[in-house]
Design a protein around this motif. Structure first.
Motif, PDB file in Angstrom:
ATOM      1  N   PRO A  49      39.108  22.345  37.807  1.00 13.86           N
ATOM      2  CA  PRO A  49      39.415  23.774  37.994  1.00 13.86           C
ATOM      3  C   PRO A  49      38.988  24.599  36.784  1.00 13.86           C
ATOM      4  O   PRO A  49      39.082  24.154  35.645  1.00 13.86           O
ATOM      5  N   ASP A  50      38.539  25.818  37.055  1.00 16.48           N
ATOM      6  CA  ASP A  50      38.273  26.773  35.979  1.00 16.48           C
ATOM      7  C   ASP A  50      39.589  27.396  35.543  1.00 16.48           C
ATOM      8  O   ASP A  50      40.391  27.830  36.382  1.00 16.48           O
ATOM      9  N   VAL A  51      39.831  27.450  34.254  1.00 19.31           N
ATOM     10  CA  VAL A  51      41.034  28.098  33.724  1.00 19.31           C
ATOM     11  C   VAL A  51      40.719  29.565  33.499  1.00 19.31           C
ATOM     12  O   VAL A  51      39.812  29.907  32.738  1.00 19.31           O
ATOM     13  N   LEU A  52      41.482  30.435  34.167  1.00 15.94           N
ATOM     14  CA  LEU A  52      41.226  31.873  34.124  1.00 15.94           C
ATOM     15  C   LEU A  52      42.059  32.593  33.071  1.00 15.94           C
ATOM     16  O   LEU A  52      41.620  33.607  32.519  1.00 15.94           O
ATOM     17  N   ALA A  53      43.249  32.091  32.806  1.00 18.36           N
ATOM     18  CA  ALA A  53      44.115  32.762  31.826  1.00 18.36           C
ATOM     19  C   ALA A  53      45.226  31.821  31.386  1.00 18.36           C
ATOM     20  O   ALA A  53      45.717  31.013  32.176  1.00 18.36           O
ATOM     21  N   ILE A  54      45.606  31.937  30.113  1.00 12.90           N
ATOM     22  CA  ILE A  54      46.753  31.230  29.544  1.00 12.90           C
ATOM     23  C   ILE A  54      47.528  32.248  28.724  1.00 12.90           C
ATOM     24  O   ILE A  54      46.931  33.033  27.977  1.00 12.90           O
ATOM     25  N   CYS A 103      49.629  29.199  33.013  1.00 12.03           N
ATOM     26  CA  CYS A 103      48.199  28.933  33.127  1.00 12.03           C
ATOM     27  C   CYS A 103      47.764  29.304  34.533  1.00 12.03           C
ATOM     28  O   CYS A 103      48.383  28.879  35.517  1.00 12.03           O
ATOM     29  N   VAL A 104      46.708  30.099  34.629  1.00 10.37           N
ATOM     30  CA  VAL A 104      46.123  30.461  35.915  1.00 10.37           C
ATOM     31  C   VAL A 104      44.768  29.771  36.021  1.00 10.37           C
ATOM     32  O   VAL A 104      43.924  29.911  35.132  1.00 10.37           O
ATOM     33  N   SER A 105      44.575  29.024  37.088  1.00  8.08           N
ATOM     34  CA  SER A 105      43.302  28.328  37.285  1.00  8.08           C
ATOM     35  C   SER A 105      42.863  28.433  38.728  1.00  8.08           C
ATOM     36  O   SER A 105      43.674  28.757  39.615  1.00  8.08           O
ATOM     37  N   THR A 106      41.585  28.190  38.962  1.00  5.61           N
ATOM     38  CA  THR A 106      41.109  28.169  40.334  1.00  5.61           C
ATOM     39  C   THR A 106      41.682  26.944  41.041  1.00  5.61           C
ATOM     40  O   THR A 106      42.017  25.938  40.417  1.00  5.61           O
ATOM     41  N   ARG A 107      41.797  27.046  42.356  1.00  8.88           N
ATOM     42  CA  ARG A 107      42.346  25.943  43.148  1.00  8.88           C
ATOM     43  C   ARG A 107      41.213  25.154  43.773  1.00  8.88           C
ATOM     44  O   ARG A 107      40.326  25.714  44.418  1.00  8.88           O
ATOM     45  N   LEU A 108      41.233  23.835  43.556  1.00 11.00           N
ATOM     46  CA  LEU A 108      40.248  22.960  44.173  1.00 11.00           C
ATOM     47  C   LEU A 108      40.633  22.722  45.626  1.00 11.00           C
ATOM     48  O   LEU A 108      41.772  22.331  45.917  1.00 11.00           O
ATOM     49  N   GLY A 114      50.089  41.304  36.018  1.00  9.38           N
ATOM     50  CA  GLY A 114      49.758  42.102  34.846  1.00  9.38           C
ATOM     51  C   GLY A 114      48.617  41.521  34.036  1.00  9.38           C
ATOM     52  O   GLY A 114      47.913  42.244  33.328  1.00  9.38           O
ATOM     53  N   GLU A 115      48.411  40.209  34.148  1.00  8.08           N
ATOM     54  CA  GLU A 115      47.372  39.532  33.385  1.00  8.08           C
ATOM     55  C   GLU A 115      46.021  39.567  34.078  1.00  8.08           C
ATOM     56  O   GLU A 115      44.986  39.825  33.455  1.00  8.08           O
ATOM     57  N   ILE A 116      46.006  39.290  35.398  1.00  9.31           N
ATOM     58  CA  ILE A 116      44.713  39.147  36.094  1.00  9.31           C
ATOM     59  C   ILE A 116      44.518  40.134  37.237  1.00  9.31           C
ATOM     60  O   ILE A 116      43.455  40.145  37.856  1.00  9.31           O
ATOM     61  N   GLY A 117      45.535  40.963  37.527  1.00  6.66           N
ATOM     62  CA  GLY A 117      45.406  41.916  38.627  1.00  6.66           C
ATOM     63  C   GLY A 117      46.233  41.490  39.830  1.00  6.66           C
ATOM     64  O   GLY A 117      46.937  40.481  39.803  1.00  6.66           O
ATOM     65  N   PRO A 118      46.184  42.262  40.919  1.00 10.98           N
ATOM     66  CA  PRO A 118      47.025  42.003  42.097  1.00 10.98           C
ATOM     67  C   PRO A 118      46.847  40.588  42.642  1.00 10.98           C
ATOM     68  O   PRO A 118      45.743  40.046  42.666  1.00 10.98           O
ATOM     69  N   VAL A 119      47.968  40.001  43.074  1.00 12.56           N
ATOM     70  CA  VAL A 119      47.948  38.681  43.706  1.00 12.56           C
ATOM     71  C   VAL A 119      48.603  38.777  45.078  1.00 12.56           C
ATOM     72  O   VAL A 119      49.532  39.560  45.290  1.00 12.56           O
TER      73      VAL A 119
END
Length: 304
Positions: A73-78, A87-92, A17-22
């Motif tokens: 990592p880039d933080v995409l959403a909190i 917390c959603v972040s990119t994965r290294l 709901g926050e960032i779209g389909p996963v």
């Protein structure tokens, strides 16, 4: 309870709901205080963590905005989730240093030490020491000495064994007296620079995660922290040795002081969590610390 226990399906629905389909959603190794998942969203590998506290996530976002040439990592959403925070972040891409065998950890050690040097060279906001406020980027404590003293109890009345209690109280009093004499330092520290928080890429580059304990203070703190934990984590020995290679004789007393503070804080934490074997280990490690180190090698586990 230190870790949220939210159903994975609820977490996934909230993230979608926050960032779209996963897609490709799966649980991964959790932190001591957090649930963790990996997934793919919009073609990117992501990591989702859920914790009862938000501040660590805000500090991760703060670190991702620093111009320091370090892989973070880039933080995409909190956001909030059922009384907790996500917390959603990119994965290294790569492997955690703690998951590598000893030869691979040895090979990575120079790059790990260089990454720590880069962190220590990052400019920080003027004013304050110790734990960083993610809004201002400055430390929260009025002095480095007060930041170091935090978390070291003077009384250990909850320790049942009289000899252990007397040892910890005498050691804490001695260490706190030494801490009060520390001058101020204004360098950026990671604060938890262990193999759990370092990602070794296929190209040998080092990524750094989990900035919750970032501080403004003395670079020898990060060195001492690695040396302390290398005494119980064999694959941390190479990185600790590499980090400590440039330490001078003048810094040995501060390194020992910081190692003792780390052990006392950890003993206090495990006492509060009634983790008896871990508490016993901390007491044994503190008893085994060299009293008059002649070189930094005296702090390494093969000298213990």
């Amino acid at each position: 309870m230190w870790k949220p226990m939210i159903d994975a399906a609820v977490v996934r629905e909230r993230i979608a709901g926050e960032i779209g389909p996963v897609a490709a959603w799966e649980a991964v190794t959790e932190g001591e205080n957090s649930q963790a998942y990996r997934a793919v969203a919009d073609g990117r590998d992501i990591v989702v963590r859920v914790n009862l506290r938000r501040e660590g996530f805000d500090l991760d976002a703060w670190a991702s905005r620093l111009d320091h040439g370090i892989r973070v990592p880039d933080v995409l959403a909190i956001g909030a989730l059922d009384g907790a925070w996500f917390c959603v972040s990119t994965r290294l891409a790569g492997s955690r240093l703690c998951d590598l065998d000893l030869p691979a950890a040895e090979a990575a050690a120079p790059a790990v030490a260089e990454t720590l040097r880069r962190i220590h060279d990052v400019p920080v906001a003027a004013g304050g020491y110790g734990g960083i406020d993610p809004v201002t980027g400055s430390g929260r404590a009025p002095s480095w000495a007060s930041a170091v003293a935090w978390g070291v109890p003077e009384s250990w009345s909850e320790i049942a064994d009289q000899a252990d209690r007397a040892f910890l109280e005498e050691l804490a009093a001695s260490v706190l007296a030494e801490v009060r004499t520390l001058p101020d330092f204004d360098r950026l520290l990671h604060g938890d620079f262990t193999g759990d928080n370092l990602i070794v890429g296929e190209d040998g580059g080092i990524g750094v995660i989990d900035w919750e304990t970032a501080m403004v203070g003395d670079p020898l703190w990060d060195v001492a922290y690695q040396l302390f934990w290398s005494r119980v984590m064999a694959n941390m020995v190479p990185q600790a040795r590499a980090a400590a290679a440039g330490a001078t004789l003048e810094g040995l007393d501060r390194i020992r002081c910081y190692m003792l503070v780390t052990g006392l804080r950890s003993a206090s934490f495990y006492l509060g969590q009634t983790r008896t074997p871990a508490l016993d280990l901390m007491i044994d490690m503190l008893r085994g610390m060299p009293k008059a180190p002649a070189t930094v090698a005296d702090f390494l586990p093969d000298a213990a």
